[in-house]
Design a protein around this motif. Structure first.
Motif, PDB file in Angstrom:
ATOM      1  N   ASP A   6       0.853  -1.184   0.000  1.00  0.00           N
ATOM      2  CA  ASP A   6       0.000   0.000   0.000  1.00  0.00           C
ATOM      3  C   ASP A   6       0.894   1.240   0.000  1.00  0.00           C
ATOM      4  N   SER A   7       0.320   2.364  -0.365  1.00  0.00           N
ATOM      5  CA  SER A   7       1.084   3.610  -0.529  1.00  0.00           C
ATOM      6  C   SER A   7       1.875   3.993   0.709  1.00  0.00           C
ATOM      7  N   HIS A   8       1.228   3.970   1.862  1.00  0.00           N
ATOM      8  CA  HIS A   8       1.934   4.355   3.083  1.00  0.00           C
ATOM      9  C   HIS A   8       3.020   3.348   3.433  1.00  0.00           C
ATOM     10  N   VAL A   9       2.807   2.081   3.110  1.00  0.00           N
ATOM     11  CA  VAL A   9       3.799   1.050   3.417  1.00  0.00           C
ATOM     12  C   VAL A   9       5.084   1.292   2.633  1.00  0.00           C
ATOM     13  N   THR A  40      -0.358   3.237  -7.044  1.00  0.00           N
ATOM     14  CA  THR A  40       0.321   3.847  -5.895  1.00  0.00           C
ATOM     15  C   THR A  40       1.202   5.007  -6.343  1.00  0.00           C
ATOM     16  N   ASP A  93      -7.326   2.627  -2.955  1.00  0.00           N
ATOM     17  CA  ASP A  93      -7.316   1.405  -2.144  1.00  0.00           C
ATOM     18  C   ASP A  93      -8.153   0.309  -2.780  1.00  0.00           C
ATOM     19  N   LEU A 107      -2.219  -7.759  -0.223  1.00  0.00           N
ATOM     20  CA  LEU A 107      -2.027  -6.325  -0.045  1.00  0.00           C
ATOM     21  C   LEU A 107      -1.597  -6.064   1.388  1.00  0.00           C
ATOM     22  N   THR A 109      -0.996  -3.512   4.250  1.00  0.00           N
ATOM     23  CA  THR A 109      -1.516  -2.189   4.568  1.00  0.00           C
ATOM     24  C   THR A 109      -1.655  -2.012   6.071  1.00  0.00           C
ATOM     25  N   GLU A 111      -4.218   0.060   6.867  1.00  0.00           N
ATOM     26  CA  GLU A 111      -5.602   0.538   6.786  1.00  0.00           C
ATOM     27  C   GLU A 111      -6.551  -0.583   7.235  1.00  0.00           C
ATOM     28  N   VAL A 121      -5.819  -9.320   1.870  1.00  0.00           N
ATOM     29  CA  VAL A 121      -5.331  -8.147   2.604  1.00  0.00           C
ATOM     30  C   VAL A 121      -4.676  -8.596   3.904  1.00  0.00           C
TER      31      VAL A 121
END
Length: 124
Positions: A6-9, A40, A93, A107, A109, A111, A121
């Motif tokens: 994920d983007s923040h990861v 991302t 997401d 995925l 994350t 989140e 996930v």
């Protein structure tokens, strides 16, 4: 296990940010392959252009140097979003969940809402 970050990861990994848990670090280090989606890259570039975050210089090259693979967005991924229940409304997401499902990835994350999408996930 093959992961989609994920983007923040990916940002936390690249910055060696303490918000990335030990569990997440271990999963990334032990992954057979780890991917960063074109979605991302798009999301981060969009937010950087709006001044909402600082995107690392040479992001694409840095991702590659860290050993991650780029995952393009395909029409199959885009159509897979249609079948997802509306547990989460963020379009980026939702696309990542669809990509993970379509490609047999997990995925990674932080989140928590994304956990509702099931086995594709991993919330850390």
């Amino acid at each position: 296990m093959n992961l989609l970050l994920d983007s923040h990861v990916i940002l936390w990994w690249l910055a060696d940010d303490p918000r990335l848990s030990r569990k997440a670090r271990r999963l990334i280090e032990r992954a057979d392959e780890a991917y960063v989606s074109a979605a991302t890259t798009w999301e981060l570039a969009l937010k950087a252009s709006l001044g909402k975050l600082e995107m690392p210089e040479g992001f694409i090259e840095t991702v590659e140097e860290e050993g991650f693979l780029h995952l393009p967005v395909t029409p199959v991924h885009a159509m897979a979003v249609k079948a997802l229940p509306w547990h989460h409304r963020d379009p980026f997401d939702r696309l990542l969940v669809a990509q993970a499902a379509a490609e047999g990835l997990r995925l990674l994350t932080a989140e928590r809402l994304l956990a509702h999408y099931g086995d594709h996930v991993v919330v850390v």
